[in-house]
Design a protein around this motif. Sequence first.
Motif, short mmCIF file in Angstrom:
data_model
loop_
_atom_site.label_atom_id
_atom_site.label_comp_id
_atom_site.label_asym_id
_atom_site.label_seq_id
_atom_site.Cartn_x
_atom_site.Cartn_y
_atom_site.Cartn_z
N GLU A 156 0.83 -1.19 0.00
CA GLU A 156 0.00 0.00 0.00
C GLU A 156 0.88 1.26 0.00
O GLU A 156 2.05 1.21 0.39
CB GLU A 156 -0.91 0.00 1.23
CG GLU A 156 -1.88 -1.17 1.29
CD GLU A 156 -2.89 -1.16 0.14
OE1 GLU A 156 -3.09 -0.08 -0.47
OE2 GLU A 156 -3.48 -2.23 -0.13
N PRO A 157 0.31 2.38 -0.45
CA PRO A 157 1.10 3.63 -0.45
C PRO A 157 1.64 3.96 0.93
O PRO A 157 0.94 3.85 1.94
CB PRO A 157 0.07 4.68 -0.91
CG PRO A 157 -0.93 3.91 -1.70
CD PRO A 157 -1.03 2.57 -1.04
N GLY A 158 2.91 4.32 0.96
CA GLY A 158 3.55 4.68 2.22
C GLY A 158 4.04 3.50 3.02
O GLY A 158 4.66 3.68 4.07
N GLN A 159 3.78 2.29 2.54
CA GLN A 159 4.16 1.10 3.29
C GLN A 159 5.59 0.68 2.93
O GLN A 159 6.02 0.78 1.78
CB GLN A 159 3.20 -0.05 2.99
CG GLN A 159 3.33 -1.24 3.92
CD GLN A 159 2.25 -2.29 3.63
OE1 GLN A 159 1.84 -2.47 2.49
NE2 GLN A 159 1.78 -2.95 4.68
N THR A 160 6.33 0.20 3.92
CA THR A 160 7.68 -0.32 3.69
C THR A 160 7.62 -1.84 3.74
O THR A 160 7.23 -2.42 4.76
CB THR A 160 8.67 0.20 4.75
OG1 THR A 160 8.77 1.61 4.66
CG2 THR A 160 10.04 -0.41 4.54
N VAL A 161 7.98 -2.44 2.61
CA VAL A 161 7.96 -3.90 2.50
C VAL A 161 9.40 -4.38 2.41
O VAL A 161 10.14 -4.00 1.49
CB VAL A 161 7.17 -4.35 1.25
CG1 VAL A 161 7.21 -5.87 1.13
CG2 VAL A 161 5.74 -3.85 1.33
#
Length: 613
Positions: A396-401
């Motif tokens: 998702e936008p802004g998520q760090t994977v």
Amino acid sequence: MTPRTVPERRGPAPQQRGPGLAAPAVERSLDFRASGLRLLRTLAPERARLAAVFAAAAGAVSLAVVTPAILGRATDAVLAGAAGDGVDFPALARALLTVLALAAGSAALNWCQQRLATTVVQRTGHRLRERAQHKLARLPLGYLDAQPRGEILSRTTNDIDNVTQTLQQALSQMIRALLTLVGVLVMMVWISPLLALVALATVPLSVVTAARIGRRAQPQFVRQWAVTGRLNSHVEEMITGHAEVVAFGRRDAAVARFDELGEELYAAGFRAQAVSGTIQPALTFVGNLNYVLIAVVGGLRVASGTLSVGDVQAFVQYSYEFNGPVTQVAAMASILQSGVASAERVFDLLDAPEESPDPARPLRPGPPRGRVAFEHVAFRYEPGTPLVEDLSLTAEPGQTVAIVGPTGAGKTTLVNLLMRFHEVTGGRITLDGVDTAGMTREDVRAGIGMVLQDTWLFGGTIADNIAYGVPGDVSRERIVEAAVTTHADRFIRTLPDGYDTVLDEDGAGLSAGERQLITIARAFLAEPAVLVLDEATSSVDTRTELLVQQAMSSLRAGRTSFVIAHRLSTVRDADLIVVMDGGSIAEQGTHEELLAAGGVYAGLHAAQFAPAA
């Protein structure tokens, strides 16, 4: 816009060799006729200038071939005057002045022909280089992985240079030689059809001799340029891996391999030139036989009163000019064979399979938000050998994977698929809800920034390197701001010229960590919607890593980030940790959840942080 760092090389077993190891010879027979015709077709855009070249050459040859006839008439006039009432010196002077005027006109037209031919050849060479450059930009990553870089460099530099030199000599010499043959033959038939037949009697022998020798020389030229490519590849590898060569004690082996390739190149070049070089002496011998026949038959014709001494003089001169172009064309056989051999290597590169074309009506997402979804993605390098199977993942936008896993698990392959360095063989990848396969590659990559483990810098200032990923002019203030944010500013200001310090292509003089900080600053300045960090902090010290991690936290705000890491300490704070194993997702969750699960991630964590025995 995406900072264009070079991607980590992944793909089918590339043909790479360690220092000092031999390269396999890959050679095939050259289709001289087909490749030669294709080389001529590269001149098609220069039709108008080529017509002017032929016109100038035809004019120069026409003026030149008339000269012996005029001199022959002058000789007859001198002989007749000596036997009669005296030489007509005014007429003789007019003849000589005419000859001088013809020579001056022929020289001027020759100059025009040379200038036009040079323009044609250089423009053609420029187009070949442009095509090669554009081709390299369209080649898939797998092709570049499978080819030694020195071999590609040799084809785009040495071989194209050899092609242009061959075309230069062909246009400036062969056109004139062929037109001279036609013009001289017309004048010979006009003076004496019988002597013309005598002169033509040895032409078939010349053609057969040149053809048979040429067929023996051609394979040697193919081998010569193939070995040149392997030698360039070896030199490039030894320069690039010089530290490893010295560290592992392979310097003597590298030198021995260089000597071996040098000897092979010497042998191939010597045999090619030695065999091809016998053409000119052989044709000179045939031409001398022709002179003897013409002298005997011409003398008999003069004795019978059929021809004058001036006609025989002119015919002998024409015979010399007739055999001269034949010998000249034959002497160029080695140049032509070498040039066509190089042309085939260039055409092989231009004919290599390209990436699939972008759609005619590409899809374009709205304002970038950074939502990335892998939907049942499958990928394989070779049919029947799956690498990634039925992989689904949403960021998702802004998520760090964070993507972790053992070596060869498919972590970087996942990123390469996102960037469309490779095309998926099943499923799809969407960017803000739009299938990336329906977008242009430029649009896909424009919203993604990459920082790779292998740094890439180009020859230029540090400021230019940082601003590389941003189109147009970038203010110094923005560059400095990006460097300050990524903690690169402190070491840049210690350099003698600061941001104006000029780097070479390898960034010599900077440590690995300093080079990495410059590439990180480059990604910061590009402000992408999606950020990919592939072991981006592996080359920096612990203190710098902490600083960079803090800077990345601010950069990742509002952006989707994919972090590939082996050191699990760098991914503890990720919103989602994806553990890959064998091309598929073994487990996913937060750091605490995965540790509690006691699965693959917990095993990796225990291995890294186990107390020393």
